[in-house]
Design an enzyme around this catalytic site. Structure first.
Site, PDB file in Angstrom:
ATOM      1  N   SER A  19       0.855  -1.198   0.000  1.00  0.00           N
ATOM      2  CA  SER A  19       0.000   0.000   0.000  1.00  0.00           C
ATOM      3  C   SER A  19       0.880   1.234   0.000  1.00  0.00           C
ATOM      4  CB  SER A  19      -0.891   0.016   1.239  1.00  0.00           C
ATOM      5  OG  SER A  19      -1.549   1.265   1.387  1.00  0.00           O
ATOM      6  N   TYR A  41      -1.535   0.835  10.627  1.00  0.00           N
ATOM      7  CA  TYR A  41      -1.689   0.096   9.371  1.00  0.00           C
ATOM      8  C   TYR A  41      -0.504   0.365   8.445  1.00  0.00           C
ATOM      9  CZ  TYR A  41      -3.530  -0.918   4.682  1.00  0.00           C
ATOM     10  OH  TYR A  41      -3.690  -1.381   3.397  1.00  0.00           O
TER      11      TYR A  41
END
Length: 251
Positions: free
Chosen positions: A144, A157
């Site tokens: 990501s 995250y």
């Protein structure tokens, strides 16, 4: 084996209910992929996903797999590879977590890290060894852009994805020359079930767009894929923003 266009005929998905993974599987089945293994926690969603892909003409088998049970990975995944060569492994599992809650609950934060990083390291190494033993195949890992620089809004995250991204790059270097292709995919904000209810951000993308980028990356044997491509320039710029100024940005 992959066909002349680089399309895998067999696919193993770790994270069998992922929207991105299923969009990728649909795209590959429309080409030449005929055997699909969907690995994930047993659930009606996993069964429904398997049945859906069968309806597209693939031989689909569901496999009970838990990212948080690394002691089982070698056995579970070993049985899949024992059935025959796998042309492509797509590591697509992960959890977004809840930043505000996870900051107050260290155990919840650890669960995000264990799922997104530790579980991926374990299963990624098992699959890499199996691919190396068969002498060919691609390992595609969903990272990501959140891992590119720590942001106040999602640093738990993001840190797990940063670790995963670094691991994947290093694994690719370790497997260079073995016949195994390793590709890291860095999407921006993806409109999916995982992000449902979150405010959308600029350059948001879709599971289908990520699937297209993955297919193109396979054909080109890319090592890194950004989705959308403009994220490469955006993140390059953000990496060099002075920290006092970066803290003031609405990120």
């Amino acid at each position: 084996m992959k066909d002349a266009f680089g399309t895998p005929q067999s696919l193993l998905v770790l994270g069998g209910t992922s929207d991105i993974a299923l969009a990728t599987a649909r795209r590959l089945i429309a080409r030449r992929t005929r055997t699909v293994w969907l690995a994930g926690r047993p659930s009606p969603d996993l069964d429904e996903a398997a049945e859906h892909l069968r309806g597209l003409g693939a031989d689909v088998r569901a496999v009970a797999f838990d990212a948080l049970a690394p002691e089982s990975h070698e056995t579970v995944l070993g049985k899949v590879f024992a059935e025959g060569d796998i042309d492509m492994v797509l590591l697509a599992f992960g959890v977004l977590g809840d930043q505000a809650n996870d900051e107050r609950d260290p155990l919840a934060a650890v669960r995000v890290a264990q799922t997104n990083y530790a579980g991926a390291v374990s299963s990624g190494l098992v699959c890499a060894q199996a691919l190396q033993a068969q002498g060919h195949g691609s390992l595609v890992v969903l990272s990501s852009v959140a891992g590119e620089r720590a942001r106040r809004s999602d640093f738990i995250y993001g840190s797990s994805k940063a670790g995963l991204d670094t691991f994947t790059q290093g694994l690719g270097d370790a497997l260079h020359g073995t016949g195994v292709h390793v590709m890291v995919v860095r999407p921006g904000f993806v409109r999916s079930r995982m992000t449902a209810g979150l405010p959308e951000v600029p350059l948001a993308t879709t599971p289908e767009a990520v699937a297209y980028a993955i297919e193109l990356g396979l054909r080109r044997r890319s090592e890194t894929v950004w989705v959308p491509g403009a994220m490469r320039l955006v993140m390059s710029a953000l990496r060099h923003v002075p920290r006092p100024l970066f803290r003031r940005l609405p990120l």
